[in-house]
Design a protein around this motif. Structure first.
Motif, mmCIF file in Angstrom:
data_model
loop_
_atom_site.group_PDB
_atom_site.id
_atom_site.type_symbol
_atom_site.label_atom_id
_atom_site.label_comp_id
_atom_site.label_asym_id
_atom_site.label_seq_id
_atom_site.Cartn_x
_atom_site.Cartn_y
_atom_site.Cartn_z
ATOM 1 N N GLU A 76 52.068 24.811 -17.268
ATOM 2 C CA GLU A 76 53.080 23.784 -17.526
ATOM 3 C C GLU A 76 53.997 23.649 -16.322
ATOM 4 O O GLU A 76 54.294 24.629 -15.635
ATOM 5 N N ILE A 77 54.453 22.435 -16.088
ATOM 6 C CA ILE A 77 55.439 22.151 -15.047
ATOM 7 C C ILE A 77 56.711 21.664 -15.723
ATOM 8 O O ILE A 77 56.679 20.718 -16.512
ATOM 9 N N ILE B 224 61.029 19.421 -9.843
ATOM 10 C CA ILE B 224 60.388 20.556 -10.497
ATOM 11 C C ILE B 224 61.336 21.754 -10.450
ATOM 12 O O ILE B 224 61.784 22.167 -9.375
ATOM 13 N N LYS C 135 51.350 11.630 -10.368
ATOM 14 C CA LYS C 135 50.504 10.422 -10.388
ATOM 15 C C LYS C 135 50.837 9.491 -9.219
ATOM 16 O O LYS C 135 51.003 8.271 -9.374
ATOM 17 N N ILE D 41 49.773 18.849 -8.723
ATOM 18 C CA ILE D 41 51.135 18.305 -8.814
ATOM 19 C C ILE D 41 51.207 16.888 -8.258
ATOM 20 O O ILE D 41 51.604 15.958 -8.965
ATOM 21 N N ASP E 199 63.508 14.458 -12.390
ATOM 22 C CA ASP E 199 62.079 14.745 -12.243
ATOM 23 C C ASP E 199 61.790 15.667 -11.068
ATOM 24 O O ASP E 199 60.675 15.691 -10.546
ATOM 25 N N CYS F 118 58.695 18.258 -4.063
ATOM 26 C CA CYS F 118 57.325 18.745 -3.901
ATOM 27 C C CYS F 118 56.678 18.108 -2.682
ATOM 28 O O CYS F 118 56.867 16.910 -2.424
ATOM 29 N N VAL G 2 57.498 26.544 -12.847
ATOM 30 C CA VAL G 2 56.126 26.407 -13.335
ATOM 31 C C VAL G 2 55.858 27.560 -14.297
ATOM 32 O O VAL G 2 56.315 28.683 -14.097
ATOM 33 N N LYS H 39 48.081 14.906 -10.445
ATOM 34 C CA LYS H 39 48.069 14.960 -11.908
ATOM 35 C C LYS H 39 49.463 14.914 -12.521
ATOM 36 O O LYS H 39 49.650 14.339 -13.599
ATOM 37 N N HIS H 40 50.445 15.520 -11.861
ATOM 38 C CA HIS H 40 51.790 15.508 -12.434
ATOM 39 C C HIS H 40 52.563 14.248 -12.033
ATOM 40 O O HIS H 40 53.032 13.498 -12.901
ATOM 41 N N THR I 246 60.647 20.133 -15.372
ATOM 42 C CA THR I 246 61.438 19.318 -14.449
ATOM 43 C C THR I 246 62.838 19.096 -15.004
ATOM 44 O O THR I 246 63.106 19.298 -16.197
ATOM 45 N N ASP J 37 52.358 21.767 -2.992
ATOM 46 C CA ASP J 37 51.096 21.621 -3.709
ATOM 47 C C ASP J 37 49.957 21.852 -2.723
ATOM 48 O O ASP J 37 49.629 20.995 -1.905
#
Length: 492
Positions: free
Chosen positions: A179-180, A188, A220, A214, A186, A318, A191, A217-218, A182, A206
């Motif tokens: 899980e991430i 981070i 996008k 990240i 938003d 990130c 983790v 997938k996180h 935030t 990442d």
């Protein structure tokens, strides 16, 4: 104490960790990796920028070569790219008096590209008139006077860098991301891993490779597709037996539907066939490679990839580094090149990583985008082949889209406008110089000696320089002998 997390191991992850430990000595640096994702292990080479980076983070180069079963690399032999069995060598730059050219009363230095133009105008084989070409053909070694990079076992270099990093205080955790978490912006904050351990961070890198856990997938983040320019999509890696005398170069052998790489290590060749899966599948690729190499091959896996990059590699708190940020293809071993250049650039922004200044991030992201686009341009040039023996090569010429930023370069090459060219944008931190474009374009037959104008005031002249090269190379030790004599204690 600020806390920085690197998510992902491999060469990119551990290089990032060591770099952070260097520029942030008082911060907590923690690397979290998953054994399930593992190391891709397909790319086992790079460019001289990696060597410079390793020196910056205080890595003993000879010790690393020894411990990773590595070899030196002076460039790449491109074999059969026009389907005629011939080869050309794209080498790294020479040092000191080996590239000290000038045009009398006009340019006082940095005129090595003018020397290459004169060789082209005389229709000479550049392999015989460049120091790197002679070193490779004679299997000799001279890292003092020729820029070099490294070949290495991808798993061994990750282990080597991990050992150094842990000794220097980098924290190491092995587990999978669950899980991430935030904050309201938003960013981070932490983790959570599969064992329910939570790791807090102020900034996170990442380095999760093609998983892109990240940045993709996180967050996008928008993906910029290169597939319409570079059609390679799959690779089947395999190993080959090493030869008695080791050539200090990578081999890139053009095939009907792509190309084979051969990377020499001390104990074997790391090799594989990268191909366009629109035309053949992995079994057919392996069969074609077996026919060419004259032996049975076994590939442990099939590597799938999409050529492209993310629009932004720095999103909130990130930053994606390595394969997680994008990938072109391994033709000029540019993946680690782009990674270390990105980290070097990051040093100029290191005081800003805990701010929310959008302009700073936009500036950084623009430079990294240009870096990738410049690499795309140079790689595209390599495929402008005269081969006509398969649907792949025919399709490339008729249907593949020329990158928009490459069109001016291509016009200059086809028009033989070769003087004072700059093949880099003003806002790029990585890319290939004019000399590289000249060598590849000439090797592919895109430059005609009859249309190339000689520069009469160049000093030294072609014949004088050729005599200097022949004399210089005559008493050098072989690359294999150099490797046998490496016995450096670990000073890390």
């Amino acid at each position: 104490m600020k806390k920085i997390i690197i998510l992902g191991g491999g060469a990119a992850g551990w290089l990032t960790a060591l770099y952070c430990k260097k520029i942030y000595p008082n911060y907590e640096i923690k690397l979290i990796e998953s054994k399930k994702i593992g190391i891709l292990g397909a790319g086992e080479g790079s460019t001289p920028h990696l060597v410079n980076f390793l020196k910056f983070i205080n890595i003993n180069i000879l010790d690393l070569v020894n411990k990773t079963k590595g070899t030196l690399k002076y460039g790449i032999n491109f074999i059969n790219w026009n389907g005629d069995g011939n080869k050309y060598f794209h080498g790294f730059g020479s040092k000191n008096n080996f590239n000290n050219f000038n045009v009398k009363n006009i340019f006082n230095g940095e005129c090595y590209d003018k020397y290459l133009i004169n060789c082209i105008s005389k229709n000479l084989n550049l392999d015989n008139y460049t120091y790197g070409g002679l070193l490779v053909d004679h299997k000799k070694n001279d890292p003092d006077n020729q820029d070099f990079s490294l070949h290495f076992d991808a798993h061994l270099i990750a282990d080597y860098l991990k050992d150094v990093a842990i000794k220097r205080g980098v924290l190491h955790v092995v587990n999978e991301l669950k899980e991430i978490k935030t904050d309201y912006d938003d960013n981070i904050t932490s983790v959570v891993l599969n064992n329910d351990q939570e790791h807090i961070c102020d900034f996170i890198f990442d380095c999760s490779g093609f998983a892109r856990l990240i940045i993709g997938k996180h967050f996008k983040t928008k993906w910029i597709d290169y597939q319409k320019h570079l059609p390679m999509k799959k690779a089947v890696p395999f190993f080959l037996e090493q030869e008695k005398e080791i050539q200090p170069c990578t081999h890139a052998i053009a095939m009907k539907y792509g190309w084979i790489w051969k990377i020499p290590l001390q104990h074997r060749f790391g090799s594989g066939y990268i191909f366009d899966s629109d035309f053949i599948n992995e079994d057919e690729a392996l069969s074609e490679a077996e026919e060419y190499l004259g032996q049975k091959l076994n590939s442990p896996k099939v590597i799938k990839f999409d050529a492209g990059r993310y629009e932004n590699v720095w999103v909130n708190n990130c930053m994606a580094v390595g394969l997680s940020s994008g990938f072109t293809e391994p033709l000029e071993a540019t993946s680690l090149y782009l990674s270390v250049q990105q980290l070097h650039l990051f040093a100029h922004f290191k005081e800003s990583i805990f701010t929310s200044d959008k302009n700073i991030k936009d500036n950084f992201n623009k430079i990294i985008a240009n870096n990738n686009d410049e690499i795309l341009n140079f790689l595209y040039l390599h495929y402008l082949s005269k081969r006509n023996d398969s649907e792949f090569w025919k399709n490339f010429r008729s249907n593949t889209v020329v990158p928009s930023s490459f069109k001016e370069y291509l016009h200059n090459i086809k028009s033989h406008n070769l003087f004072n060219l700059n093949f880099k944008t003003n806002k790029a931190y990585a890319g290939f110089e004019t000399e590289s474009y000249l060598v590849v374009a000439y090797g592919l037959g895109l430059l005609d000696s009859k249309k190339t104008t000689e520069i009469e005031l160049l000093e030294p002249g072609v014949d004088e320089y050729k005599n200097f090269l022949d004399l210089s190379i005559s008493n050098l030790e072989s690359h294999s002998k150099f490797l046998q004599n490496i016995n450096v204690p670990n000073n890390n």
